[in-house]
Write an enzyme that holds these catalytic residues in place. Structure first.
Site, short mmCIF file in Angstrom:
data_model
loop_
_atom_site.label_atom_id
_atom_site.label_comp_id
_atom_site.label_asym_id
_atom_site.label_seq_id
_atom_site.Cartn_x
_atom_site.Cartn_y
_atom_site.Cartn_z
N ASP A 232 -30.66 -17.20 8.61
CA ASP A 232 -30.29 -17.44 7.20
C ASP A 232 -30.05 -18.91 6.83
O ASP A 232 -29.12 -19.22 6.06
CB ASP A 232 -29.03 -16.63 6.83
CG ASP A 232 -29.22 -15.14 7.00
OD1 ASP A 232 -30.34 -14.70 7.34
OD2 ASP A 232 -28.24 -14.40 6.79
N LYS B 97 -33.90 -9.63 5.58
CA LYS B 97 -32.86 -8.62 5.86
C LYS B 97 -31.96 -8.44 4.63
O LYS B 97 -31.53 -9.42 4.02
CB LYS B 97 -32.05 -9.04 7.09
CG LYS B 97 -31.26 -10.34 6.95
CD LYS B 97 -30.67 -10.71 8.30
CE LYS B 97 -29.73 -11.89 8.23
NZ LYS B 97 -28.54 -11.74 7.43
N CYS C 25 -23.01 -13.55 9.25
CA CYS C 25 -24.32 -13.04 9.68
C CYS C 25 -24.59 -13.32 11.16
O CYS C 25 -25.26 -12.52 11.83
CB CYS C 25 -25.41 -13.58 8.79
SG CYS C 25 -25.31 -12.85 7.13
C1 C5J Z 1 -24.51 -15.13 5.86
C2 C5J Z 1 -23.03 -14.59 4.05
N1 C5J Z 1 -25.77 -15.46 6.10
N2 C5J Z 1 -22.03 -15.33 4.50
N3 C5J Z 1 -24.24 -14.60 4.64
O1 C5J Z 1 -23.62 -15.34 6.65
O2 C5J Z 1 -22.86 -13.91 3.04
#
Ligand code: C5J
Length: 236
Positions: free
Chosen positions: A27, A132, A165
């Site tokens: 991400d 995802k 995540c």
């Molecule tokens: C991730 C989030 N990628 N913090 N998303 O950690 O909402």
């Protein structure tokens, strides 16, 4: 070499098997990392996350060089939000919600500029990108099949955010039997205490979720691997 070792990893040295190891980049998206974006609109200091970009770019380069496949993920949703449960959409009191218009397009919507990966870490041709809808990279994605098809047993885990995540994915990976090493300077949190505790939690109790190590030691281990011709394209 058919395997190498991250000798300074916590809690013990970590084995990196050639041909069975992948680098997972979670991400590293503009919505989370760019000044003016979604992450910042929630009151976060994006510099905490942006400090990951430079060491992670070096680690990705070393993985590509060593024939270790690089798998990228992106958190996001279909334009009609049919894959975003109300519990996720409505939680908290953000200034902007998923799907709202943001500085870089509709927030966390697939196909929007903000949903994509930052330029510095852009996937190269042939690298797998997993979209995802959840926090974990295994939930409602093809990641299991991708890893099984490539014979991957071992994951070097990087990306953002450490406690959300990255943690969710490492926990999912543990339950599926993968060996995970979280690269400490290549994961980031908006909260310094979550970064520290999030990393401590991985390696606690003899490595309850896996190992941690700074990227320098991981890069040294990658350089000792002999890339097999089949893997040298980094494609899986
Ligand atoms: C991730 C989030 N990628 N913090 N998303 O950690 O909402």
């Amino acid at each position: 070499m058919s395997e190498s070792y991250v000798s300074g990893a916590s809690p013990t040295p970590f084995t990196v098997p050639a041909g069975k190891t992948a680098l997972l980049v979670i991400d590293m998206q503009r919505d989370f990392l760019l000044p003016g974006g979604f992450g910042e609109s929630l009151g976060n200091d994006v510099n905490m996350l942006r400090s990951v970009i430079e060491p992670l770019a070096a680690l990705i380069a070393a993985a590509r060089e060593s024939g270790v496949p690089v798998i990228h993920t992106r958190e996001g949703h279909l334009p009609d939000l049919s894959d975003c449960p109300p519990a996720k959409l409505n939680r908290g009191m953000p200034s902007q919600r998923i799907g709202d218009p943001g500085e870089f397009g509709r927030i966390l919507i697939r196909g929007e500029y903000g949903h994509d990966i930052v330029d510095e870490l852009a996937p190269i041709d042939g690298e797998t990108v997993i979209d995802k809808p959840g926090k974990g990279a295994f939930y409602a994605t093809e990641l299991t099949e991708v890893l099984e098809d490539a014979g991957i047993t071992t994951l070097l885990v990087t990306g953002v955010t450490t406690e959300v995540c990255v943690h969710t994915t490492v926990r999912e990976a543990n339950d599926r039997g993968y060996e995970c090493l979280v690269v400490s300077d290549c994961v980031g949190s908006y909260f310094p205490e979550f970064q520290r505790v999030g990393l401590d939690m991985i390696a606690a109790q003899g490595g309850i979720f896996g190992w941690t190590s700074p990227s320098d030691d991981v890069i040294d281990a990658l350089r000792e691997l002999t890339p097999s011709p089949a893997l040298h394209t980094n494609r899986i």
